[in-house]
Design a protein around this motif. Structure first.
Motif, PDB file in Angstrom:
ATOM      1  N   GLN A 133      -1.037   1.545  12.448  1.00 49.30           N
ATOM      2  CA  GLN A 133      -1.666   0.729  13.482  1.00 49.30           C
ATOM      3  C   GLN A 133      -1.031   1.006  14.839  1.00 49.30           C
ATOM      4  OE1 GLN A 133      -2.262  -3.527  12.850  1.00 49.30           O
ATOM      5  NE2 GLN A 133      -2.175  -3.901  15.050  1.00 49.30           N
ATOM      6  N   ARG A 156       0.195  -8.623   3.585  1.00 49.36           N
ATOM      7  CA  ARG A 156       1.276  -7.815   4.172  1.00 49.36           C
ATOM      8  C   ARG A 156       0.729  -6.589   4.922  1.00 49.36           C
ATOM      9  NH1 ARG A 156       6.544  -9.042   1.454  1.00 49.36           N
ATOM     10  NH2 ARG A 156       6.075 -11.047   0.503  1.00 49.36           N
ATOM     11  N   ASP A 157       1.085  -5.394   4.429  1.00 48.88           N
ATOM     12  CA  ASP A 157       0.723  -4.167   5.127  1.00 48.88           C
ATOM     13  C   ASP A 157      -0.709  -3.729   4.864  1.00 48.88           C
ATOM     14  OD1 ASP A 157       1.819  -3.830   2.463  1.00 48.88           O
ATOM     15  OD2 ASP A 157       1.415  -1.704   2.728  1.00 48.88           O
ATOM     16  N   SER A 158      -1.380  -4.334   3.907  1.00 45.34           N
ATOM     17  CA  SER A 158      -2.744  -3.904   3.583  1.00 45.34           C
ATOM     18  C   SER A 158      -3.699  -4.218   4.724  1.00 45.34           C
ATOM     19  CB  SER A 158      -3.253  -4.626   2.335  1.00 45.34           C
ATOM     20  OG  SER A 158      -2.470  -4.342   1.214  1.00 45.34           O
ATOM     21  N   THR A 159      -4.745  -3.404   4.817  1.00 40.94           N
ATOM     22  CA  THR A 159      -5.845  -3.811   5.676  1.00 40.94           C
ATOM     23  C   THR A 159      -6.598  -4.919   4.936  1.00 40.94           C
ATOM     24  OG1 THR A 159      -7.288  -2.142   4.712  1.00 40.94           O
ATOM     25  CG2 THR A 159      -6.091  -1.545   6.711  1.00 40.94           C
ATOM     26  N   THR A 160      -7.420  -5.629   5.666  1.00 41.74           N
ATOM     27  CA  THR A 160      -8.146  -6.759   5.071  1.00 41.74           C
ATOM     28  C   THR A 160      -9.589  -6.747   5.546  1.00 41.74           C
ATOM     29  OG1 THR A 160      -7.861  -8.364   6.840  1.00 41.74           O
ATOM     30  CG2 THR A 160      -6.010  -8.097   5.299  1.00 41.74           C
ATOM     31  N   ASP A 161     -10.317  -7.753   5.154  1.00 45.03           N
ATOM     32  CA  ASP A 161     -11.695  -7.893   5.627  1.00 45.03           C
ATOM     33  C   ASP A 161     -11.753  -8.181   7.119  1.00 45.03           C
ATOM     34  OD1 ASP A 161     -10.453 -10.301   4.672  1.00 45.03           O
ATOM     35  OD2 ASP A 161     -12.311 -11.352   5.108  1.00 45.03           O
ATOM     36  N   LEU A 162     -10.638  -8.449   7.731  1.00 47.03           N
ATOM     37  CA  LEU A 162     -10.575  -8.613   9.187  1.00 47.03           C
ATOM     38  C   LEU A 162      -9.979  -7.364   9.832  1.00 47.03           C
ATOM     39  CD1 LEU A 162     -11.454 -11.109  10.998  1.00 47.03           C
ATOM     40  CD2 LEU A 162     -11.451 -11.469   8.561  1.00 47.03           C
ATOM     41  N   GLY A 163      -9.886  -6.285   9.060  1.00 46.94           N
ATOM     42  CA  GLY A 163      -9.503  -5.009   9.652  1.00 46.94           C
ATOM     43  C   GLY A 163      -8.030  -4.721   9.592  1.00 46.94           C
ATOM     44  N   LYS A 164      -7.455  -4.507  10.757  1.00 45.22           N
ATOM     45  CA  LYS A 164      -6.123  -3.935  10.820  1.00 45.22           C
ATOM     46  C   LYS A 164      -5.044  -4.865  10.264  1.00 45.22           C
ATOM     47  CE  LYS A 164      -6.608  -3.139  15.270  1.00 45.22           C
ATOM     48  NZ  LYS A 164      -7.846  -3.805  15.752  1.00 45.22           N
ATOM     49  N   THR A 165      -3.969  -4.256   9.872  1.00 44.45           N
ATOM     50  CA  THR A 165      -2.837  -4.955   9.271  1.00 44.45           C
ATOM     51  C   THR A 165      -2.350  -6.122  10.124  1.00 44.45           C
ATOM     52  OG1 THR A 165      -2.183  -2.870   8.276  1.00 44.45           O
ATOM     53  CG2 THR A 165      -0.500  -4.558   8.433  1.00 44.45           C
ATOM     54  N   GLY A 166      -2.307  -5.904  11.416  1.00 44.90           N
ATOM     55  CA  GLY A 166      -1.744  -6.917  12.309  1.00 44.90           C
ATOM     56  C   GLY A 166      -2.529  -8.208  12.337  1.00 44.90           C
ATOM     57  N   ASP A 167      -3.790  -8.177  11.940  1.00 48.26           N
ATOM     58  CA  ASP A 167      -4.575  -9.413  11.956  1.00 48.26           C
ATOM     59  C   ASP A 167      -3.970 -10.465  11.041  1.00 48.26           C
ATOM     60  OD1 ASP A 167      -6.930 -11.173  10.715  1.00 48.26           O
ATOM     61  OD2 ASP A 167      -7.551 -10.528  12.713  1.00 48.26           O
ATOM     62  N   VAL A 188     -14.339  -3.905   2.133  1.00 44.18           N
ATOM     63  CA  VAL A 188     -15.178  -5.016   2.593  1.00 44.18           C
ATOM     64  C   VAL A 188     -14.689  -5.535   3.941  1.00 44.18           C
ATOM     65  CG1 VAL A 188     -15.779  -5.751   0.251  1.00 44.18           C
ATOM     66  CG2 VAL A 188     -13.767  -6.720   1.361  1.00 44.18           C
ATOM     67  N   TRP A 189     -15.606  -6.100   4.684  1.00 45.36           N
ATOM     68  CA  TRP A 189     -15.223  -6.724   5.942  1.00 45.36           C
ATOM     69  C   TRP A 189     -16.198  -7.829   6.306  1.00 45.36           C
ATOM     70  CZ3 TRP A 189     -16.970  -1.672   5.563  1.00 45.36           C
ATOM     71  CH2 TRP A 189     -18.184  -1.378   6.162  1.00 45.36           C
ATOM     72  N   PRO A 231      -9.134 -10.817   0.581  1.00 43.46           N
ATOM     73  CA  PRO A 231      -9.130  -9.713   1.544  1.00 43.46           C
ATOM     74  C   PRO A 231      -9.403  -8.362   0.899  1.00 43.46           C
ATOM     75  CG  PRO A 231      -6.886 -10.353   1.028  1.00 43.46           C
ATOM     76  CD  PRO A 231      -7.775 -11.365   0.376  1.00 43.46           C
ATOM     77  N   ASN A 232      -9.223  -8.277  -0.439  1.00 44.58           N
ATOM     78  CA  ASN A 232      -9.554  -7.046  -1.146  1.00 44.58           C
ATOM     79  C   ASN A 232     -10.249  -7.411  -2.452  1.00 44.58           C
ATOM     80  OD1 ASN A 232      -8.396  -4.550   0.264  1.00 44.58           O
ATOM     81  ND2 ASN A 232      -6.689  -5.998   0.379  1.00 44.58           N
ATOM     82  N   SER A 264     -13.539  -5.420  12.712  1.00 40.06           N
ATOM     83  CA  SER A 264     -13.056  -5.447  11.330  1.00 40.06           C
ATOM     84  C   SER A 264     -13.348  -4.123  10.638  1.00 40.06           C
ATOM     85  CB  SER A 264     -13.736  -6.573  10.555  1.00 40.06           C
ATOM     86  OG  SER A 264     -13.435  -7.831  11.096  1.00 40.06           O
ATOM     87  N   ASP A 296       0.797  -1.231   0.000  1.00 36.76           N
ATOM     88  CA  ASP A 296       0.000   0.000   0.000  1.00 36.76           C
ATOM     89  C   ASP A 296       0.829   1.280   0.000  1.00 36.76           C
ATOM     90  OD1 ASP A 296      -2.201  -1.560  -0.029  1.00 36.76           O
ATOM     91  OD2 ASP A 296      -3.008  -0.939   1.913  1.00 36.76           O
TER      92      ASP A 296
END
Lengths: 570, 327
Positions: free
Chosen positions: B211, A436-447, B63-64, A508-509, B220, A393
């Motif tokens: 973050q 990697r660094d992207s957010t995902t459907d589970l939210g924050k990057t760290g997930d 999306v989430w 995730p995207n 999410s 990103d």
């Protein structure tokens, strides 16, 4: 002669077959390593960082070596057994237990190998070993220990087994489909293995000798061999590549932890010296708490990139420091994959190698397309300090590395931000399974750190990529990947990656299904699609062929070695 | 390109043509976006498409997962318990369903027969009630399947529309109503997006640093929208919400769901409001002729006992647009 589906035009306008003239297969393999990778130096302590756990000698002796640090041998053999009379099976386990390779054995070898490789400046290191690991199905644990112990494993997917989860993973449900579980060579209903034995060696003769030794015990101990599969790294320049021709296994998580109380005795060597050393072992390799791979160890904190969280406790006490093992035998249809790439490349006016690399996210050498988008760069692909260093990103900044004699540094172009997926599309395999660094459907990057798996697969079958004028018999032979992964939750790691990300066009995207391993089935249709970058409105390309087909496998548990003799074998 | 006049979510036409409701809705969205950090300038910005035009370069759907992530990690080692907890409803609201997707499971003889999902926001229904109360009563009757709904049921003691009315809590589901710990409102969702530019931090050069440098709830939706919006703004882009602004059900995945005989399920989804790919209200119910009910279906070999098991496979979305300022 009729044109082959993989015939394409080269830069000079000549029609050539991309498989027979596979660029990476026509290059001489590097004979020398370019830098001193590790030696006996494993990194520096990061100030104020949470202390990482120590795997003392007892722990190292108990953890099976294919989990950490991983076998990574060029020759491997998989034996799928059904147990017979239980007391005989237990005697077999008593015989086998002392032969099982531990983390201690494998880590000592890996460190010796690296040190010698660095001194010699060559990968041709005169060290070899033959290793063995074992894993058990839930049903086998019920038979060998007790149904209550089997039920005590918290991972519901493990308890159900791969065959029951097959449809959930997107495998074909049509009875005649090759990938339907009924047609698997092993692991389908009624053909589920109790035990998986993995033998690995540097020398094929050693491997064969060990396999003979183990097989020689079958009759005596009532073991029924359901299936056997030899795995072998591809030869020459394609060593470390999978059958489509792409370098595999580049990106692996770095397991946090130390091999002794010494503050820098890290089991995953550390190379960074800047602030990102808190999160990365080497560029692009995130550090993850060991509980994501070993039951009972401290896990990754879902809300904090650096912190640990409490260990899981939903397993029998004797299973601590074991790991769930997923095995999938995946047949690869090389002609179908490259035929699709060639056809779509012609339609889109893109070189086929580039289009195929956009499906993967890397060039065949392993060079990420985000770092070199115009053409492959084998030097970058071979540079393990650079070939995994990129963000999706944001612009990637160079990492400060500790001095490594002989290593000139990462002078390759850094990756630019690609948040919209115009260079490395959102459907690209490596972007699907590791955002990697992207957010995902589970939210924050760290997930995403909680989804990592330790991949320990190996190719099987003879290669066809790079083979000049392959005979029809060669095409008929099976080839593919023995996929093996270790994790502490099959449901939240392996199945999550497959079901939620690879098999989804939205997650995730948004951008289409993973065109390499993704599967999708809805109301009788198995069509997938990718949204190929094409200005504001991407071009939607339907995929109606399948080139990675499940043909067997199983869900297993790889217990601590002491439990094999003291619990399972008693 | 003409400046935007905000339309209703899903281009719904609940109110009759010419109703003042449509102007009121436009003003509502215009105000929500303007109340954020619009025009924050710098390297990128969130903009109000009703006030400013840009050259659009890409659309991006954020999306989430519809099932609440917080509940997953509160019960990290016991997913069945997570499903059970998320389905629990109090008298007041569906308190755990905080990802802008709420659902209600109907049971007969202990088995689920139907699950209704919604992403419709309370603001829409409140405004529609203010302008067209009889229409809202009629819609309620249709959606909850009870002709007994009357206007008095839907208001509080002051006569104001009450999103926690019985037909949207204990007796049915029409739209989002969760207020704690995070609001399931359009206002909250727009604030996440519009406020994402305000997250800008000179020390956050990528999402790892973002973050670390910002406080994100364990959901999410919230980090998805704020961090993604911020990423686009960091790239120097002008960013806004895609018309029609709203929260949508982007899709669902019933691969591996099986009938009692083990064969794959048919398509039992029904989009009641909105459209496929951008649905606002969806019902999952097995047609009678199939001879079984939702509770007889297995997901990956596990029987459906809770609506949350379905919600785990439902994807929620808010649309975004990124562009570059016109000279």
């Amino acid at each position: 002669m009729a044109a082959k589906s993989t015939d394409t035009k080269n830069m000079a306008g000549e029609v050539v077959n991309i498989l027979e003239h596979f660029p990476i297969a026509e290059q001489a393999p590097p004979s020398k390593v370019s830098f001193s990778a590790t030696g006996a130096h494993f990194g520096e302590v990061v100030p104020d960082a949470e202390e990482e756990p120590v795997f003392d000698r007892a722990a190292r002796k108990g953890i099976q070596g294919n989990i950490i640090p991983g076998f990574r041998k060029d020759y491997q053999y998989f034996l799928f057994y059904e147990l017979g009379e239980i007391s005989a099976a237990k005697r077999w386990l008593q015989w086998l237990a002392p032969l099982i390779t531990s983390m201690d054995d494998a880590l000592a070898f890996v460190r010796s190998y690296r040190a010698l490789r660095d001194r010699l400046g060559s990968k041709d290191v005169p060290l070899k070993a033959t290793w063995l690991n074992i894993a058990f199905s839930c049903g086998a644990i019920a038979k060998l220990v007790s149904p209550e112990d089997a039920e005590a494993f918290g991972d519901q997917s493990f308890r159900q087994g791969l065959a029951e989860r097959s449809g959930f993973l997107g495998d074909p449900t049509a009875e005649k489909a090759e990938g339907n579980r009924q047609n698997w060579v092993v692991g389908g209903p009624g053909k589920e293995a109790d035990v998986l034995v993995i033998v690995a060696a540097d020398d094929p003769a050693d491997l064969a000798a060990w396999v003979r030794k183990i097989r020689g015990k079958e009759d005596e101990h009532g073991l029924k061999l359901l299936f056997e599969q030899q795995g072998e790294a591809l030869p020459g320049p394609l060593r470390g590549h999978e059958h489509f021709g792409f370098k595999d296994g580049v990106s692996q998580p770095g397991v946090r932890g130390r091999a002794s109380a010494a503050p820098t005795d890290f089991i995953t060597p550390r190379y960074l010296t800047d602030d990102r050393a808190r999160l990365f072992a080497k560029p692009g390799q995130p550090l993850i708490w060991p509980g994501e791979f070993l039951l009972g160890e401290r896990r990754q904190n879902p809300e904090d990139l650096y912190a640990s969280a409490d260990p899981a406790g939903n397993f029998p006490k004797w299973a601590a420091r074991g790991s769930y093992l997923v095995c999938r035998r995946l047949r690869q249809d090389v002609r179908a994959f490259w035929g699709f790439a060639a056809q779509q490349a012609a339609a889109l006016g893109v070189p086929p190698e580039k289009l195929a690399s956009m499906l993967v996210g890397r060039w065949p050498s392993g060079a990420p397309i985000l770092r070199v988008s115009a053409a492959d760069n084998p030097v970058l692909g071979a540079d393990e300090m650079a070939n995994n260093h990129f963000l999706f990103d944001d612009d990637t900044r160079p990492s400060a590395l500790r001095p490594m004699p002989g290593y000139p540094g990462d002078a390759h172009p850094q990756a630019g931000a690609d948040v919209l997926g115009q260079v490395c599309p959102h459907f690209a395999h490596i972007r699907k399974v590791n955002p990697r660094d992207s957010t995902t459907d589970l939210g924050k990057t760290g997930d995403t750190l909680l989804r990592a798996i330790l991949r320990r697969g190996i190719a099987f079958g003879p290669p066809v990529v790079g083979v000049k004028k392959p005979r029809p018999k060669l095409w008929k032979q099976e080839r593919g990947l023995m996929f093996v992964s270790y994790q502490s939750s099959i449901e939240d790691q392996f199945e999550f990656l497959v079901r939620r990300w690879s098999n989804s066009a939205l997650q995730p995207n948004v951008g289409g299904h993973d065109p390499v391993i993704g599967q999708h089935e809805a109301y009788g249709s198995r069509e997938r699609f990718i949204d190929f970058p094409h200005g504001r409105k991407p071009a939607r390309i339907a995929i109606n062929a399948e080139w990675v087909i499940p043909t067997g496998g199983g869900y297993f548990f790889s217990p601590p070695i002491e439990a094999i003799a003291e619990v399972l074998g008693i | 390109m003409p400046l935007t006049r905000f339309d209703t979510p899903g281009n719904l036409r609940d109110a009759p043509p010419g109703s003042p409701f449509y102007d009121a809705w436009h003003r509502k969205i215009d105000g929500l976006i303007d109340n954020g950090n619009v025009g924050s300038g710098g390297v990128g910005e969130i903009y109000n498409p009703a006030r400013k035009d840009v050259d659009v370069i890409a659309e991006r759907s954020l999306v989430w997962m519809g099932f609440p992530r917080r509940v997953v990690f509160d019960h990290r080692d016991d997913r069945p318990e997570a499903f059970r907890v998320a389905d629990l409803r109090t008298e007041e609201d569906r308190e755990k369903q905080e990802e802008y997707l709420e659902w209600r499971a109907i049971r007969q003889d202990g088995k689920i027969t139907k699950v209704t999902f919604t992403t419709e926001t309370p603001e829409y229904w409140k405004l529609l009630f203010e302008e067209e109360p009889d229409t809202v009563v009629c819609l309620y009757r249709n959606l909850v399947g009870d002709p007994g709904v009357v206007k008095e049921d839907l208001v509080d003691s002051a006569g104001v529309y009450d999103k926690h009315n019985p037909w949207n809590t204990t007796r049915g589901i029409v739209h989002l109503n969760v207020i704690s710990p995070l609001d399931n409102t359009l206002d909250a969702a727009v604030r996440l997006a519009v406020g994402s530019a305000g997250l800008r931090n000179p020390h956050s050069l990528d999402n790892y640093e973002l973050q670390e440098n910002t406080s994100q709830p364990p959901t999410s939706a919230d980090p998805r929208v704020t961090m993604d919006g911020n990423t686009l703004v960091r790239r120097g882009l002008s960013v806004t919400l895609r018309e029609p602004v709203g929260l949508y059900i982007a899709g669902w995945d019933d691969t591996g769901w099986t009938k009692p005989d083990g064969s794959p399920v048919g398509n039992y989804w029904c989009v009641v409001r909105g459209r496929s790919g951008a649905a606002l209200r969806v019902e999952y119910e097995v047609p009678k002729e199939e001879g079984f009910v939702v509770g007889d279906i297995r997901i990956g070999g596990r029987p459906i006992e809770f609506g949350g098991q379905i919600a785990e496979h439902v994807t929620v979305m808010i649309g975004g647009i990124a562009g570059t300022p016109r000279p």
